[in-house]
Design a protein around this motif. Structure first.
Motif, PDB file in Angstrom:
ATOM      1  N   LYS A 273       0.866  -1.191   0.000  1.00 53.88           N
ATOM      2  CA  LYS A 273       0.000   0.000   0.000  1.00 53.88           C
ATOM      3  C   LYS A 273       0.896   1.232   0.000  1.00 53.88           C
ATOM      4  CE  LYS A 273      -4.152  -1.802   0.539  1.00 53.88           C
ATOM      5  NZ  LYS A 273      -5.155  -1.656  -0.504  1.00 53.88           N
ATOM      6  N   LEU A 274       0.440   2.270  -0.734  1.00 53.05           N
ATOM      7  CA  LEU A 274       1.282   3.458  -0.880  1.00 53.05           C
ATOM      8  C   LEU A 274       0.723   4.646  -0.090  1.00 53.05           C
ATOM      9  CD1 LEU A 274       3.591   5.055  -2.225  1.00 53.05           C
ATOM     10  CD2 LEU A 274       2.042   5.482  -4.155  1.00 53.05           C
ATOM     11  N   ILE A 275       1.547   5.122   0.843  1.00 56.25           N
ATOM     12  CA  ILE A 275       1.237   6.401   1.504  1.00 56.25           C
ATOM     13  C   ILE A 275       2.151   7.419   0.831  1.00 56.25           C
ATOM     14  CG2 ILE A 275       1.231   7.686   3.669  1.00 56.25           C
ATOM     15  CD1 ILE A 275       0.984   5.050   5.151  1.00 56.25           C
ATOM     16  N   LEU A 276       1.560   8.527   0.369  1.00 59.96           N
ATOM     17  CA  LEU A 276       2.358   9.502  -0.375  1.00 59.96           C
ATOM     18  C   LEU A 276       2.427  10.833   0.369  1.00 59.96           C
ATOM     19  CD1 LEU A 276       3.785  10.196  -3.168  1.00 59.96           C
ATOM     20  CD2 LEU A 276       1.553  11.041  -3.917  1.00 59.96           C
ATOM     21  N   GLY A 277       3.609  11.449   0.312  1.00 60.91           N
ATOM     22  CA  GLY A 277       3.758  12.824   0.806  1.00 60.91           C
ATOM     23  C   GLY A 277       4.413  13.631  -0.309  1.00 60.91           C
ATOM     24  N   VAL A 278       3.854  14.810  -0.611  1.00 59.03           N
ATOM     25  CA  VAL A 278       4.467  15.698  -1.622  1.00 59.03           C
ATOM     26  C   VAL A 278       4.527  17.093  -1.002  1.00 59.03           C
ATOM     27  CG1 VAL A 278       4.284  16.673  -3.942  1.00 59.03           C
ATOM     28  CG2 VAL A 278       3.446  14.356  -3.514  1.00 59.03           C
ATOM     29  N   ASP A 279       5.729  17.513  -0.674  1.00 60.28           N
ATOM     30  CA  ASP A 279       5.859  18.829  -0.036  1.00 60.28           C
ATOM     31  C   ASP A 279       7.188  19.452  -0.431  1.00 60.28           C
ATOM     32  OD1 ASP A 279       3.777  18.470   2.429  1.00 60.28           O
ATOM     33  OD2 ASP A 279       4.952  16.636   2.218  1.00 60.28           O
ATOM     34  N   ARG A 280       7.188  20.795  -0.465  1.00 58.95           N
ATOM     35  CA  ARG A 280       8.503  21.430  -0.497  1.00 58.95           C
ATOM     36  C   ARG A 280       9.178  21.088   0.825  1.00 58.95           C
ATOM     37  NH1 ARG A 280       8.525  26.258   0.271  1.00 58.95           N
ATOM     38  NH2 ARG A 280       6.314  26.492   0.685  1.00 58.95           N
ATOM     39  N   LEU A 281      10.494  20.964   0.796  1.00 58.68           N
ATOM     40  CA  LEU A 281      11.193  20.585   2.029  1.00 58.68           C
ATOM     41  C   LEU A 281      11.284  21.830   2.928  1.00 58.68           C
ATOM     42  CD1 LEU A 281      12.585  18.509   3.676  1.00 58.68           C
ATOM     43  CD2 LEU A 281      14.626  18.751   2.309  1.00 58.68           C
ATOM     44  N   ASP A 282      10.163  22.096   3.558  1.00 61.28           N
ATOM     45  CA  ASP A 282      10.012  23.330   4.336  1.00 61.28           C
ATOM     46  C   ASP A 282       9.677  22.968   5.775  1.00 61.28           C
ATOM     47  OD1 ASP A 282       8.882  25.829   5.393  1.00 61.28           O
ATOM     48  OD2 ASP A 282       8.848  26.491   3.307  1.00 61.28           O
ATOM     49  N   THR A 283      10.167  23.785   6.702  1.00 59.34           N
ATOM     50  CA  THR A 283       9.897  23.520   8.123  1.00 59.34           C
ATOM     51  C   THR A 283       8.401  23.443   8.424  1.00 59.34           C
ATOM     52  OG1 THR A 283      10.311  25.878   8.306  1.00 59.34           O
ATOM     53  CG2 THR A 283      11.961  24.438   9.254  1.00 59.34           C
ATOM     54  N   ILE A 284       7.603  24.200   7.670  1.00 61.04           N
ATOM     55  CA  ILE A 284       6.163  24.243   7.993  1.00 61.04           C
ATOM     56  C   ILE A 284       5.411  22.992   7.552  1.00 61.04           C
ATOM     57  CG2 ILE A 284       6.083  26.750   7.827  1.00 61.04           C
ATOM     58  CD1 ILE A 284       4.374  25.968   5.105  1.00 61.04           C
ATOM     59  N   MET A 309       4.174   1.308   2.521  1.00 57.85           N
ATOM     60  CA  MET A 309       5.381   2.141   2.403  1.00 57.85           C
ATOM     61  C   MET A 309       4.984   3.621   2.336  1.00 57.85           C
ATOM     62  SD  MET A 309       6.253   1.593  -1.596  1.00 57.85           S
ATOM     63  CE  MET A 309       7.222   3.076  -1.766  1.00 57.85           C
ATOM     64  N   LEU A 310       5.900   4.457   2.724  1.00 56.37           N
ATOM     65  CA  LEU A 310       5.683   5.906   2.636  1.00 56.37           C
ATOM     66  C   LEU A 310       6.683   6.480   1.642  1.00 56.37           C
ATOM     67  CD1 LEU A 310       4.760   8.743   3.531  1.00 56.37           C
ATOM     68  CD2 LEU A 310       6.137   8.494   5.579  1.00 56.37           C
ATOM     69  N   LEU A 311       6.156   7.080   0.591  1.00 53.30           N
ATOM     70  CA  LEU A 311       7.026   7.732  -0.395  1.00 53.30           C
ATOM     71  C   LEU A 311       6.899   9.238  -0.197  1.00 53.30           C
ATOM     72  CD1 LEU A 311       8.728   8.033  -2.979  1.00 53.30           C
ATOM     73  CD2 LEU A 311       6.641   7.687  -4.305  1.00 53.30           C
ATOM     74  N   GLN A 312       7.999   9.872   0.134  1.00 50.46           N
ATOM     75  CA  GLN A 312       7.976  11.318   0.369  1.00 50.46           C
ATOM     76  C   GLN A 312       8.780  12.025  -0.714  1.00 50.46           C
ATOM     77  OE1 GLN A 312       6.405  13.312   2.832  1.00 50.46           O
ATOM     78  NE2 GLN A 312       7.136  14.955   1.485  1.00 50.46           N
ATOM     79  N   ILE A 313       8.075  12.869  -1.515  1.00 48.46           N
ATOM     80  CA  ILE A 313       8.773  13.726  -2.466  1.00 48.46           C
ATOM     81  C   ILE A 313       9.057  15.021  -1.708  1.00 48.46           C
ATOM     82  CG2 ILE A 313       8.683  14.826  -4.748  1.00 48.46           C
ATOM     83  CD1 ILE A 313       8.163  11.824  -4.924  1.00 48.46           C
ATOM     84  N   ALA A 314      10.312  15.308  -1.462  1.00 51.50           N
ATOM     85  CA  ALA A 314      10.687  16.499  -0.686  1.00 51.50           C
ATOM     86  C   ALA A 314      11.340  17.486  -1.648  1.00 51.50           C
ATOM     87  CB  ALA A 314      11.621  16.111   0.445  1.00 51.50           C
ATOM     88  N   VAL A 315      10.518  18.350  -2.201  1.00 55.28           N
ATOM     89  CA  VAL A 315      10.978  19.252  -3.272  1.00 55.28           C
ATOM     90  C   VAL A 315      11.923  20.311  -2.692  1.00 55.28           C
ATOM     91  CG1 VAL A 315      10.240  20.831  -5.087  1.00 55.28           C
ATOM     92  CG2 VAL A 315       8.768  18.906  -4.438  1.00 55.28           C
ATOM     93  N   PRO A 316      13.151  20.428  -3.243  1.00 53.27           N
ATOM     94  CA  PRO A 316      14.109  21.400  -2.695  1.00 53.27           C
ATOM     95  C   PRO A 316      13.582  22.822  -2.797  1.00 53.27           C
ATOM     96  CG  PRO A 316      15.132  19.959  -4.310  1.00 53.27           C
ATOM     97  CD  PRO A 316      13.673  19.709  -4.387  1.00 53.27           C
ATOM     98  N   THR A 317      13.867  23.596  -1.785  1.00 55.88           N
ATOM     99  CA  THR A 317      13.374  24.971  -1.756  1.00 55.88           C
ATOM    100  C   THR A 317      14.262  25.808  -0.835  1.00 55.88           C
ATOM    101  OG1 THR A 317      11.395  26.288  -1.265  1.00 55.88           O
ATOM    102  CG2 THR A 317      11.748  24.412   0.143  1.00 55.88           C
TER     103      THR A 317
END
Ligand SMILES: O=P(O)(O)OC[C@H]1O[C@H](O[C@H]2O[C@H](CO)[C@@H](O)[C@H](O)[C@H]2O)[C@H](O)[C@@H](O)[C@@H]1O
Ligand SMILES: O=c1ccn([C@@H]2O[C@H](COP(=O)(O)OP(=O)(O)O)[C@@H](O)[C@H]2O)c(=O)[nH]1
Length: 794
Positions: A273-284, A309-317
């Motif tokens: 099963k896929l848990i997804l996170g998509v965020d800019r790599l920001d403290t908030i 599994m948890l897939l985290q896209i941590a977009v550089p910022t």
């Protein structure tokens, strides 16, 4: 009329430029929700003014970049040496943390060369540079739309240059509580500048309310019916939450390339099963908190290990800022630790990517995701949630959404709302989402998909344009009273039916006052509700008998309801009776026309502003509906999810109470599952005297009324109708005026002759009331009417 041109001004352009030769440039899309949202603006001629993401120092570079960007509708702002202290410093290291409740980081205070003042100076300089570019490209009639905290001084510069320019400012982040905002040294300058705009916009009512509070506390300005008034200048403050361009996501997720990616990813993930996170790599964005919650879930749910599994896209910022480097290290630390703890030779539970991904791949991931996990500690809106919903396919995924994201107010009904600081709560929500039934997932998705489809970026921009070009926003401060507080009565007695009937038969001039909702209507089921109150219909078993009562010359029947005229016309038009609509503000005998009973001094300027707020919450609270009339507004959430409805009502009330609605003579009544706003004095009791005057005058009544039966299922504030007829009150009653110009002619000085035993006030279903008696439901009312008819005929 031709649509005005829109000049969008934001820190970043939608594309980030990279120099590939002396005169050549390549471009990538800039990250973040502001850019993706504004790309959805299609229906306006738009020019976008912003920083191209690079410093260019030579004339050839500036010229060639400007020409290349012009083909994309973009105009570059070259910030050069101020860029670092402006963008990394003042914007992202001072304003951003304050706006997101993180406080100001201590660094700037200790650095001898980079001080608060040097960064604020850079901010002022940068805003001047933006101003110079806008000035150069502005054409008469353009609307200038300034975006975000990067350009808070720009509205003032623009208005000082040309006071006729139409200027709007929209904040994409939260606006914090005034207690937090107050810590900012330049707090007054920024607010004053923003207030020079014509329209100031926010994503949610909370943010708007905090802004208004800050203006009132810090500047001492007033929030009035039209917005904020500062030195005679009115700025309208409005809430219009941003959306996405849904078609872009829906269509992309159907492309064959995307479908291929979906297959490939599913295969790569090996059935987990896929848990997804998509965020800019920001403290908030709360990524470390997300990892801790997932760790807790794995810790407590052994069965799920290796299956999710948890897939985290941590977009550089914002790589130039120390805090952003620290958060990256923190995330890596958690991922390493958790993967070490729960990983196996064949798979690790977390995949963390420090990069952005291709749009088609992003849509493919959204489409196959089982749980989208958004744990923002604070977030202006969070568009990733909407994008995920737009891309969902056959087997729907679940949205777990932080209650601190602006999106929570719009998508909360179809999501699992969590407090991201509460690791245990998020872990439990993960379990709930993974185990959720197919039907429940479908139900939740349907609610949110409907919202995402209908609240697009385009609509958001249309609303902004409409508000900038017209004077729509109107608001007042009001007092809020709860229904319970208003119902300060005693426990009623059981209705002595025998006495009611006996007195009825003995009397010669009877008055029956009956409510409509809950009194003469049949109790109805959830699914029968159409959502606007219009489908309430008369109890079928009462129809014939009511006709009989009405045709008795000794009996006058009045239906007194908060419903509007058309609803009473539809249900009672064929009876020989009186209709008192909108709590008695309009009166009509069914043989005649409606006449108004609204007192002359009553003011209804607040209606549009309140309607605006009610509509906002109705759109965001599935199952709720709005009842509008000429004199009052009711937002009803009895058919919405109870908990979410209550939370939305709280938000709404706070907003009405504290912010944009001021100085109007209105009452707000919080019902059990409703919020009602009406002009002060619009109660059934206060209308009774005028109603009575109308009836007496029309009937040319000579003998006093010797029997009153008043039955209703009324809000607390309307309970004054029960005490109106209490003998000690009626003794004092003067001959009632039928209307201002039309006073009663043949009325004796005592219109009603009630000695106590011939007056019956009855509240339906209340344990505390000002009425003397109670009945359980409208079924009992029907029975009683039957009996009155039978005994009268006997
Ligand atoms: O350009 P950056 O400094 O890398 O930052 C990207 C954007 O971040 C913020 O986005 C906000 O706007 C979104 C759309 O309204 C909203 O959904 C989100 O919650 C906000 O964080 C920032 O406000 C933008 O200016 C930046 O472009
Ligand atoms: O590799 C990626 C992944 C996502 N996004 C986009 O970044 C935006 C994030 O917007 P959101 O409102 O969620 O938060 P923000 O980053 O603006 O604070 C969304 O439109 C995403 O599609 C992106 O630009 N690159």
């Amino acid at each position: 009329m031709a649509r005005p041109r829109l000049l969008v001004v934001s820190m970043s352009l939608p594309v980030t430029a990279k120099r590939t030769g002396e005169e050549s440039w390549s471009f990538t899309m800039s990250p973040g929700g502001l850019v993706s949202a504004l790309l959805g603006l299609k229906e306006f001629e738009t020019k976008w003014i912003g920083w191209p993401g690079v410093d260019v120092h030579d004339a050839i570079g500036k010229k060639t970049l400007s020409i290349t960007l012009a083909e994309k509708g973009c105009i570059p702002v070259f910030l050069e040496e101020v860029c670092d202290q402006y963008y990394n410093g003042y914007c992202n290291n001072i304003l951003w943390p304050i706006f997101h409740y993180l406080g100001t980081p201590p660094e700037y205070r200790n650095d001898a060369t980079i001080t608060y003042q040097s960064q604020y100076d850079a901010y002022k300089k940068a805003n001047q540079i933006f101003f110079d570019v806008v000035k150069e490209h502005y054409e008469e009639g353009d609307v200038v739309w300034c975006h975000d905290y990067h350009v808070m001084l720009l509205p003032q510069y623009l208005k000082e240059y040309n006071s006729k320019m139409k200027v709007g400012w929209f904040l994409h982040t939260p606006f914090p509580s005034s207690e937090m905002y107050k810590t900012l040294p330049s707090r007054s300058d920024l607010l004053r500048s923003v207030l020079t705009a014509d329209l100031v916009g926010f994503h949610t009512y909370d943010f708007a309310r905090h802004f208004l509070n800050a203006c009132m506390c810090i500047l001492g300005v007033e929030a009035t019916s039209e917005g904020v008034v500062d030195q005679g200048k009115v700025t309208r403050v409005a809430v219009f939450p941003i959306g996405i361009e849904p078609e872009r996501f829906i269509n992309t997720s159907e492309l064959s390339e995307v479908v291929q990616y979906m297959k490939k990813f599913k295969n790569d993930f090996g059935g987990r099963k896929l848990i997804l996170g998509v965020d800019r790599l920001d403290t908030i964005k709360g990524i470390p908190q997300k990892y801790q919650a997932f760790e807790k879930f794995l810790e407590e749910n052994e069965d799920w290990r290796g299956k999710v599994m948890l897939l985290q896209i941590a977009v550089p910022t914002r790589n130039g800022i120390g805090e952003y480097q620290k958060i990256k290290d923190q995330c890596h630390y958690h991922v390493g630790r958790i993967n070490g703890r729960f990983g196996s030779i064949s798979a690790v539970p977390i995949i963390h990517l420090d990069c952005s991904i291709d749009f088609n791949q992003l849509c493919a991931l959204y489409a196959i995701t089982d749980v989208l996990l958004v744990t923002s500690l604070r977030d202006g809106m969070n568009l990733v949630s909407s994008e995920f919903i737009a891309c969902q396919k056959e087997e729907k995924g679940v949205l777990i959404l932080s209650e601190f994201a602006g999106a929570g107010q719009s998508l909360g009904a179809g999501a699992l709302l969590v407090n991201p600081w509460n690791i245990k709560e998020v872990s439990t929500a993960i379990g709930e989402a993974l185990n959720m039934s197919h039907e429940e997932k479908e139900r939740k998705h349907k609610i949110n998909f409907q919202y995402v489809k209908t609240h697009s970026t385009q609509q958001w921009a249309d609303d902004f344009m409409k508000m900038t070009l017209t004077n729509l926003f109107c608001s007042k401060l009001i007092e809020i009273t709860t229904n319970a507080e208003l119902r300060a009565g005693k426990a009623p007695l059981e209705l002595p039916e025998h006495d009611v009937i006996q007195q009825y038969s003995k009397s010669n001039n009877r008055l029956l006052i009956l409510g409509f909702y809950g009194t003469l209507t049949q109790p109805m089921k959830n699914q029968e509700r159409r959502g606007d109150g219009m489908n309430l219909e008369l109890h079928p078993q009462v129809k014939e008998r009511l006709k009989e009562l009405c045709s008795d010359p000794k009996t006058t029947v009045v239906v007194l309801s908060r419903s509007e005229k058309s609803i009473l016309d539809k249900n009672f038009g064929e009876y020989n009776m009186w209709l008192a609509a909108e709590n008695g503000m309009f009166l009509r005998h069914t043989s005649g026309e409606w006449v108004t009973r609204i007192p002359e001094h009553m003011n209804f300027e607040w209606i549009d502003g309140v309607k605006h707020v009610f509509k906002y919450f109705t759109e965001r609270t599935p199952g709720s509906y709005l009842e509008t009339s000429e004199t009052s507004l009711v937002w009803n959430y009895e058919y919405a999810d109870a908990e979410f409805g209550r939370a939305q009502a709280r938000d709404m009330l706070q907003h009405l109470w504290a912010g944009p609605i001021s100085n109007a003579s209105v009452d707000v009544v919080r019902g059990d599952q409703s919020v009602e706003v009406h002009a002060v004095g619009v109660t059934k009791g206060s209308a009774m005297e005028r109603i009575l005057g109308g009836i007496v005058h029309n009937k040319s009544m000579t003998a006093p009324i010797d029997y009153v039966l008043c039955i209703g299922c009324f809000l607390g504030k309307d309970e004054d109708v029960y005490t109106f007829f209490e003998p000690e009150v009626t003794k004092k009653t003067k001959p009632p005026p039928s209307s201002d110009s039309d006073s009663p002619k043949k009325v004796s000085s005592t219109i009603v002759d009630l000695k106590g035993e011939n007056y019956f006030s009855v509240a339906i279903g209340q344990t505390h009331t000002k009425a003397r008696y109670f009945l359980d439901s409208s079924d009992d009312v029907v029975q009683l009417i039957h009996k009155l008819c039978t005994h009268n005929n006997a």
